[in-house]
Design an enzyme around this catalytic site. Sequence first.
Site, PDB file in Angstrom:
ATOM      1  N   HIS A  76       0.893  -1.327   0.297  1.00 33.85           N
ATOM      2  CA  HIS A  76      -0.040  -0.032   0.106  1.00 33.85           C
ATOM      3  C   HIS A  76       0.882   1.348   0.004  1.00 33.85           C
ATOM      4  CE1 HIS A  76      -4.282  -1.492   1.103  1.00 33.85           C
ATOM      5  NE2 HIS A  76      -3.413  -2.388   0.331  1.00 33.85           N
ATOM      6  N   TYR A 205      -9.527   5.854   6.508  1.00 35.61           N
ATOM      7  CA  TYR A 205      -9.731   6.087   8.091  1.00 35.61           C
ATOM      8  C   TYR A 205     -10.865   7.173   8.056  1.00 35.61           C
ATOM      9  CZ  TYR A 205      -5.594   3.336   9.338  1.00 35.61           C
ATOM     10  OH  TYR A 205      -4.614   2.619   9.533  1.00 35.61           O
ATOM     11  N   PRO A 296      -5.585   0.101  18.369  1.00 33.53           N
ATOM     12  CA  PRO A 296      -5.175  -0.507  17.243  1.00 33.53           C
ATOM     13  C   PRO A 296      -5.325   0.609  15.978  1.00 33.53           C
ATOM     14  CG  PRO A 296      -7.516  -1.087  17.700  1.00 33.53           C
ATOM     15  CD  PRO A 296      -7.017  -0.547  19.088  1.00 33.53           C
ATOM     16  N   LYS A 300      -0.155  -0.794  15.039  1.00 27.34           N
ATOM     17  CA  LYS A 300       1.157  -0.849  15.437  1.00 27.34           C
ATOM     18  C   LYS A 300       1.434  -2.236  16.295  1.00 27.34           C
ATOM     19  CE  LYS A 300       3.215   2.424  13.380  1.00 27.34           C
ATOM     20  NZ  LYS A 300       3.212   2.160  12.167  1.00 27.34           N
ATOM     21  N   TYR A 388       3.616   6.184  10.135  1.00 30.93           N
ATOM     22  CA  TYR A 388       2.921   5.086   9.635  1.00 30.93           C
ATOM     23  C   TYR A 388       3.466   3.710   8.995  1.00 30.93           C
ATOM     24  CZ  TYR A 388      -1.561   2.840   7.940  1.00 30.93           C
ATOM     25  OH  TYR A 388      -2.499   1.983   7.620  1.00 30.93           O
TER      26      TYR A 388
HETATM   27  P1  RFL Z   1      -0.436 -12.329  21.169  1.00 31.07           P
HETATM   28  O1  RFL Z   1      -0.870 -12.094  19.623  1.00 31.07           O
HETATM   29  O2  RFL Z   1      -1.599 -11.887  22.137  1.00 31.07           O
HETATM   30  O3  RFL Z   1       0.120 -13.685  21.441  1.00 31.07           O
HETATM   31  C1  RFL Z   1       0.279 -14.023  23.080  1.00 31.07           C
HETATM   32  C2  RFL Z   1       0.232 -15.660  22.798  1.00 31.07           C
HETATM   33  O4  RFL Z   1       0.406 -16.129  24.150  1.00 31.07           O
HETATM   34  C3  RFL Z   1      -0.518 -17.105  24.209  1.00 31.07           C
HETATM   35  N1  RFL Z   1      -0.826 -17.311  25.795  1.00 31.07           N
HETATM   36  C4  RFL Z   1      -0.188 -18.209  26.504  1.00 31.07           C
HETATM   37  N2  RFL Z   1       0.733 -19.085  26.302  1.00 31.07           N
HETATM   38  C5  RFL Z   1       1.050 -19.977  27.328  1.00 31.07           C
HETATM   39  N3  RFL Z   1       0.798 -19.841  28.475  1.00 31.07           N
HETATM   40  C6  RFL Z   1      -0.154 -18.778  28.993  1.00 31.07           C
HETATM   41  N4  RFL Z   1      -0.116 -18.801  30.269  1.00 31.07           N
HETATM   42  C7  RFL Z   1      -0.644 -17.793  27.869  1.00 31.07           C
HETATM   43  N5  RFL Z   1      -1.346 -16.937  27.979  1.00 31.07           N
HETATM   44  C8  RFL Z   1      -1.513 -16.361  26.601  1.00 31.07           C
HETATM   45  C9  RFL Z   1      -1.693 -16.710  23.554  1.00 31.07           C
HETATM   46  O5  RFL Z   1      -2.580 -17.959  23.323  1.00 31.07           O
HETATM   47  C10 RFL Z   1      -1.070 -16.179  22.427  1.00 31.07           C
HETATM   48  O6  RFL Z   1      -0.993 -16.960  21.301  1.00 31.07           O
HETATM   49  O7  RFL Z   1       0.510 -11.319  21.631  1.00 31.07           O
HETATM   50  P2  RFL Z   1       1.921 -10.953  20.693  1.00 31.07           P
HETATM   51  O8  RFL Z   1       2.756 -11.972  20.176  1.00 31.07           O
HETATM   52  O9  RFL Z   1       2.791  -9.915  21.618  1.00 31.07           O
HETATM   53  O10 RFL Z   1       1.642 -10.056  19.570  1.00 31.07           O
HETATM   54  C11 RFL Z   1       0.728  -8.806  19.533  1.00 31.07           C
HETATM   55  C12 RFL Z   1      -0.318  -8.817  18.655  1.00 31.07           C
HETATM   56  O11 RFL Z   1      -1.161  -9.678  18.425  1.00 31.07           O
HETATM   57  C13 RFL Z   1      -1.185  -7.419  18.536  1.00 31.07           C
HETATM   58  O12 RFL Z   1      -0.407  -6.225  19.098  1.00 31.07           O
HETATM   59  C14 RFL Z   1      -1.786  -7.097  17.251  1.00 31.07           C
HETATM   60  O13 RFL Z   1      -2.725  -7.664  16.696  1.00 31.07           O
HETATM   61  C15 RFL Z   1      -2.394  -5.490  17.315  1.00 31.07           C
HETATM   62  N6  RFL Z   1      -3.069  -5.329  16.162  1.00 31.07           N
HETATM   63  C16 RFL Z   1      -2.354  -4.653  14.961  1.00 31.07           C
HETATM   64  N7  RFL Z   1      -1.213  -4.610  15.002  1.00 31.07           N
HETATM   65  C17 RFL Z   1      -0.223  -4.291  13.870  1.00 31.07           C
HETATM   66  O14 RFL Z   1       0.882  -4.315  14.238  1.00 31.07           O
HETATM   67  N8  RFL Z   1      -1.030  -3.860  12.786  1.00 31.07           N
HETATM   68  C18 RFL Z   1      -2.344  -4.027  12.590  1.00 31.07           C
HETATM   69  O15 RFL Z   1      -2.910  -3.731  11.485  1.00 31.07           O
HETATM   70  C19 RFL Z   1      -3.044  -4.331  13.943  1.00 31.07           C
HETATM   71  N9  RFL Z   1      -4.519  -4.317  13.910  1.00 31.07           N
HETATM   72  C20 RFL Z   1      -4.493  -5.060  16.131  1.00 31.07           C
HETATM   73  C21 RFL Z   1      -5.131  -4.719  15.069  1.00 31.07           C
HETATM   74  C22 RFL Z   1      -5.191  -5.613  17.236  1.00 31.07           C
HETATM   75  C23 RFL Z   1      -6.796  -5.538  17.436  1.00 31.07           C
HETATM   76  N10 RFL Z   1      -7.307  -6.278  18.374  1.00 31.07           N
HETATM   77  C24 RFL Z   1      -8.017  -7.283  18.240  1.00 31.07           C
HETATM   78  C25 RFL Z   1      -6.926  -5.402  19.678  1.00 31.07           C
HETATM   79  C26 RFL Z   1      -6.499  -4.674  14.916  1.00 31.07           C
HETATM   80  C27 RFL Z   1      -7.434  -5.139  15.926  1.00 31.07           C
HETATM   81  C28 RFL Z   1      -8.864  -5.212  16.112  1.00 31.07           C
HETATM   82  C1  PHB Z   2      -6.651  -4.100   9.917  1.00 35.76           C
HETATM   83  O1  PHB Z   2      -6.826  -4.267   8.559  1.00 35.76           O
HETATM   84  O2  PHB Z   2      -6.595  -4.885  10.735  1.00 35.76           O
HETATM   85  C2  PHB Z   2      -6.319  -2.732  10.311  1.00 35.76           C
HETATM   86  C3  PHB Z   2      -5.774  -1.931   9.261  1.00 35.76           C
HETATM   87  C4  PHB Z   2      -5.334  -0.701   9.707  1.00 35.76           C
HETATM   88  C5  PHB Z   2      -5.401  -0.269  11.031  1.00 35.76           C
HETATM   89  C6  PHB Z   2      -5.865  -1.283  12.117  1.00 35.76           C
HETATM   90  C7  PHB Z   2      -6.247  -2.603  11.449  1.00 35.76           C
HETATM   91  O3  PHB Z   2      -5.054   0.950  11.509  1.00 35.76           O
END
Ligand code: RFL
Ligand code: PHB
Length: 394
Positions: A76, A205, A296, A300, A388
């Site tokens: 993108h 956005y 989110p 990041k 970004y």
């Molecule tokens: P995770 O992904 O939560 O992984 C943690 C893992 O630990 C396991 N776990 C355990 N395992 C063993 N023993 C225990 N006691 C445990 N407790 C938990 C879990 O099952 C899991 O597998 O953390 P990690 O690896 O630090 O990764 C972080 C990311 O997942 C998170 O920051 C992102 O998803 C945030 N996020 C986004 N980040 C981006 O960089 N770009 C994006 O576009 C973006 N979009 C988003 C997002 C998060 C969102 N939500 C759901 C808050 C969009 C959304 C809607």
């Molecule tokens: C996504 O596609 O999950 C997404 C994209 C941009 C954001 C957050 C989430 O800022």
Amino acid sequence: MANTRDVAVGVVGGGPAGLLLSYLLNLQGVETLVLEARSRAHVEQRVRAGVCEHPTVELLRGIGVGARMDAQGMMHHGFSLRFDGRDHRIPLTELTGKCTTVYGQQEVVKDLVHAHEEKGLPIEFEVADVALHDLDSERPRITYTDAGGVRRELRCLAVAGCDGAHGVSRATLAATRPRVYTHDYPYAWLAVLARTPPVHGELIYANHERGFVLHSIRSHEVTQLYLQIDPREEVTDWPDDRVWEECRLRLTAEGFGLREGPLLEKSIAPMRSVVVEPMQYGRLFLAGDAAHIVPPTGAKGMNLAVADVRRLAYALRRLVRHSDPRPVTRYSESCLERVWQVQHFSALMTGLLHRDPAADDFARKLQLARLHNLTTSRAAATSLAEHYVGLPFD
Ligand code: RFL
Ligand code: PHB
């Protein structure tokens, strides 16, 4: 205890942070064991992040796990800020020479699990009762129950806490009374996955009086939408008709028509900021969501997890292979500057785009003035674009 084994680094959590850390360490000759609470199928299908920033893409490519991302990810070169009923494009590549890649987090996880499998690196899925011991010694231990119900003990030189915001690592570190900075936003996101082709090639956005909406992309057939909602609402308050009606109202722009389709998933994500300082205690090192949460809006969270584990991999290699404790001693300090830069950017994007229920008309006018400034001043747009696409590592 029987069923005891030794490994250099015990990695708790097999999300993006834990899997990437484990892979980076093994590339550098440091043996790991990843302990993951959920099943392989669950972690490989858990839909979350969509946007990989430039440094993340380069790192994954550089360690040889970027082939599918390069084939299937979508580059993108810009995104739109939609307000006053029209689009104001931020041309990322023109302003920074870099772009982002839209590639689902679950795909990154699949690639990393597969890479472990190919190299015969161990991941234990479906473990339970994980507990951390002797963290203030040079031989910390992890006890857990494996998928077959057998109690096991892992003796290591260091424990990497990569188990997210609700895992055992943050809870254990909390007992040592770190400083925890938190901020709760007065809204949440309703995340909606729809089987309908995206009607715009880049992310939109949208700031609207009725609230924020994000039009994002998963594939040529699947659109991801996020709607600002009241944090007290539940998924059942949002039947499909209401979702489409609200998206249509908030995304109104000339020549723009949403195409409705079946909704495949609906979930609610809270909007929160958290930073745990320091991100370490003794031989326990937190990385990713275990150490910090960003709202989110800036896309990041996963990218910040990648930046942490890159530093942690280096520090742990120095500790394990060279008996040099200096980089691990400075691990938290070395991460926190980027953590706060990313908190700043995520809070900025969040504040610019959402409708604050407590804001008066004056605050609303200021918000629009800020949006105008960002989209008319090249200097302001460049700063936004640099954050970004991702600040360079180091
Ligand atoms: P995770 O992904 O939560 O992984 C943690 C893992 O630990 C396991 N776990 C355990 N395992 C063993 N023993 C225990 N006691 C445990 N407790 C938990 C879990 O099952 C899991 O597998 O953390 P990690 O690896 O630090 O990764 C972080 C990311 O997942 C998170 O920051 C992102 O998803 C945030 N996020 C986004 N980040 C981006 O960089 N770009 C994006 O576009 C973006 N979009 C988003 C997002 C998060 C969102 N939500 C759901 C808050 C969009 C959304 C809607
Ligand atoms: C996504 O596609 O999950 C997404 C994209 C941009 C954001 C957050 C989430 O800022």
